[in-house]
Design a protein around this motif. Structure first.
Motif, PDB file in Angstrom:
ATOM      1  N   UNK A  20       0.833  -1.200   0.000  1.00 40.50           N
ATOM      2  CA  UNK A  20       0.000   0.000   0.000  1.00 40.50           C
ATOM      3  C   UNK A  20       0.867   1.250   0.000  1.00 40.50           C
ATOM      4  N   UNK A  21       1.993   1.191   0.671  1.00 37.35           N
ATOM      5  CA  UNK A  21       2.892   2.336   0.720  1.00 37.35           C
ATOM      6  C   UNK A  21       3.822   2.457  -0.471  1.00 37.35           C
ATOM      7  N   UNK A  22       3.747   1.526  -1.396  1.00 38.21           N
ATOM      8  CA  UNK A  22       4.626   1.523  -2.554  1.00 38.21           C
ATOM      9  C   UNK A  22       3.844   2.024  -3.776  1.00 38.21           C
ATOM     10  N   UNK A  23       4.126   3.248  -4.189  1.00 39.09           N
ATOM     11  CA  UNK A  23       3.366   3.880  -5.267  1.00 39.09           C
ATOM     12  C   UNK A  23       3.516   3.175  -6.611  1.00 39.09           C
ATOM     13  N   UNK A  24       4.613   2.459  -6.806  1.00 37.22           N
ATOM     14  CA  UNK A  24       4.812   1.745  -8.073  1.00 37.22           C
ATOM     15  C   UNK A  24       4.105   0.392  -8.078  1.00 37.22           C
ATOM     16  N   UNK A  25       4.155  -0.324  -6.948  1.00 40.06           N
ATOM     17  CA  UNK A  25       3.603  -1.678  -6.920  1.00 40.06           C
ATOM     18  C   UNK A  25       2.114  -1.731  -6.614  1.00 40.06           C
ATOM     19  N   UNK A  26       1.598  -0.784  -5.857  1.00 40.33           N
ATOM     20  CA  UNK A  26       0.182  -0.844  -5.489  1.00 40.33           C
ATOM     21  C   UNK A  26      -0.727  -0.922  -6.716  1.00 40.33           C
ATOM     22  N   UNK A  27      -0.533  -0.074  -7.744  1.00 40.09           N
ATOM     23  CA  UNK A  27      -1.405  -0.207  -8.919  1.00 40.09           C
ATOM     24  C   UNK A  27      -1.271  -1.568  -9.614  1.00 40.09           C
ATOM     25  N   UNK A  28      -0.068  -2.133  -9.615  1.00 43.92           N
ATOM     26  CA  UNK A  28       0.118  -3.468 -10.202  1.00 43.92           C
ATOM     27  C   UNK A  28      -0.645  -4.520  -9.407  1.00 43.92           C
ATOM     28  N   UNK A  29      -0.567  -4.420  -8.080  1.00 45.88           N
ATOM     29  CA  UNK A  29      -1.275  -5.364  -7.228  1.00 45.88           C
ATOM     30  C   UNK A  29      -2.781  -5.237  -7.423  1.00 45.88           C
ATOM     31  N   UNK A  66      12.919  -6.162  -1.415  1.00 52.11           N
ATOM     32  CA  UNK A  66      12.488  -4.840  -0.989  1.00 52.11           C
ATOM     33  C   UNK A  66      11.650  -4.890   0.276  1.00 52.11           C
ATOM     34  N   UNK A  67      10.673  -5.787   0.295  1.00 52.25           N
ATOM     35  CA  UNK A  67       9.838  -5.928   1.488  1.00 52.25           C
ATOM     36  C   UNK A  67      10.650  -6.412   2.681  1.00 52.25           C
ATOM     37  N   UNK A  68      11.423  -7.449   2.471  1.00 55.51           N
ATOM     38  CA  UNK A  68      12.185  -8.029   3.577  1.00 55.51           C
ATOM     39  C   UNK A  68      13.208  -7.046   4.136  1.00 55.51           C
ATOM     40  N   UNK A  69      13.879  -6.329   3.264  1.00 54.03           N
ATOM     41  CA  UNK A  69      14.839  -5.340   3.739  1.00 54.03           C
ATOM     42  C   UNK A  69      14.141  -4.216   4.506  1.00 54.03           C
ATOM     43  N   UNK A  70      13.000  -3.768   4.003  1.00 51.05           N
ATOM     44  CA  UNK A  70      12.270  -2.676   4.654  1.00 51.05           C
ATOM     45  C   UNK A  70      11.683  -3.096   5.999  1.00 51.05           C
ATOM     46  N   UNK A  71      11.357  -4.370   6.141  1.00 46.87           N
ATOM     47  CA  UNK A  71      10.700  -4.841   7.363  1.00 46.87           C
ATOM     48  C   UNK A  71      11.613  -5.682   8.249  1.00 46.87           C
ATOM     49  N   UNK A  72      12.886  -5.763   7.864  1.00 50.59           N
ATOM     50  CA  UNK A  72      13.857  -6.551   8.627  1.00 50.59           C
ATOM     51  C   UNK A  72      13.372  -7.994   8.802  1.00 50.59           C
ATOM     52  N   UNK A  73      12.939  -8.571   7.684  1.00 49.73           N
ATOM     53  CA  UNK A  73      12.394  -9.924   7.656  1.00 49.73           C
ATOM     54  C   UNK A  73      13.338 -10.821   6.877  1.00 49.73           C
ATOM     55  N   UNK A  74      13.647 -12.016   7.368  1.00 52.62           N
ATOM     56  CA  UNK A  74      14.461 -12.944   6.577  1.00 52.62           C
ATOM     57  C   UNK A  74      13.791 -13.257   5.233  1.00 52.62           C
ATOM     58  N   UNK A  75      14.602 -13.410   4.218  1.00 53.81           N
ATOM     59  CA  UNK A  75      14.086 -13.572   2.852  1.00 53.81           C
ATOM     60  C   UNK A  75      13.201 -14.804   2.657  1.00 53.81           C
ATOM     61  N   UNK A  76      13.378 -15.822   3.446  1.00 52.05           N
ATOM     62  CA  UNK A  76      12.577 -17.028   3.263  1.00 52.05           C
ATOM     63  C   UNK A  76      11.239 -16.997   4.014  1.00 52.05           C
ATOM     64  N   UNK A  77      11.014 -15.988   4.824  1.00 55.03           N
ATOM     65  CA  UNK A  77       9.782 -15.948   5.611  1.00 55.03           C
ATOM     66  C   UNK A  77       8.513 -15.749   4.787  1.00 55.03           C
ATOM     67  N   UNK A  78       8.494 -14.937   3.723  1.00 58.18           N
ATOM     68  CA  UNK A  78       7.247 -14.853   2.943  1.00 58.18           C
ATOM     69  C   UNK A  78       6.816 -16.215   2.382  1.00 58.18           C
ATOM     70  N   UNK A  79       7.761 -16.995   1.908  1.00 59.72           N
ATOM     71  CA  UNK A  79       7.424 -18.321   1.364  1.00 59.72           C
ATOM     72  C   UNK A  79       6.900 -19.234   2.468  1.00 59.72           C
ATOM     73  N   UNK A  80       7.539 -19.182   3.629  1.00 57.52           N
ATOM     74  CA  UNK A  80       7.084 -20.017   4.739  1.00 57.52           C
ATOM     75  C   UNK A  80       5.691 -19.599   5.205  1.00 57.52           C
ATOM     76  N   UNK A  81       5.467 -18.306   5.289  1.00 57.41           N
ATOM     77  CA  UNK A  81       4.153 -17.810   5.695  1.00 57.41           C
ATOM     78  C   UNK A  81       3.093 -18.212   4.672  1.00 57.41           C
TER      79      UNK A  81
END
Length: 94
Positions: A20-29, A66-81
């Motif tokens: 939602x905070x990403x002006x480039x990706x939100x319209x794509x989503x 981009x998301x993981x770096x911005x949220x200090x999340x390990x890169x494999x967590x989105x896939x696990x979630x």
């Protein structure tokens, strides 16, 4: 880390907030899901919609980074979630 459903939903909500905070990706989503901004708010608690958020995010490694770096999340967590939100079922796009 083993994800609970609550942890997976929380990560997906953080990903949605990032989108939602990403002006480039939100319209794509919005275009890829057919959702409007009102629907984002209405379905933010829906595990199926949150899984779609993670599916979208994982379409591009740069978006994951981009998301993981911005949220200090390990890169494999989105896939696990995403696996937790799908009930552990393997997701096939073909």
């Amino acid at each position: 880390m083993s994800f609970s459903v609550d942890a997976a939903e929380t990560l997906a909500l953080r990903a949605l907030a990032w989108l939602v905070g990403n002006e480039e990706l939100l319209p794509l989503f919005l275009g890829s899901t057919g959702a409007g901004e009102d629907e984002l708010r209405a379905r933010a608690g829906d595990p199926e919609f949150l899984a779609a958020v993670l599916d979208f995010l994982m379409m591009d490694d740069a978006w994951v980074v981009g998301f993981c770096d911005a949220s200090n999340t390990p890169y494999d967590h989105p896939k696990q979630a995403r696996a937790v939100l799908s009930g552990g079922a393997q997701v096939h796009w073909t």
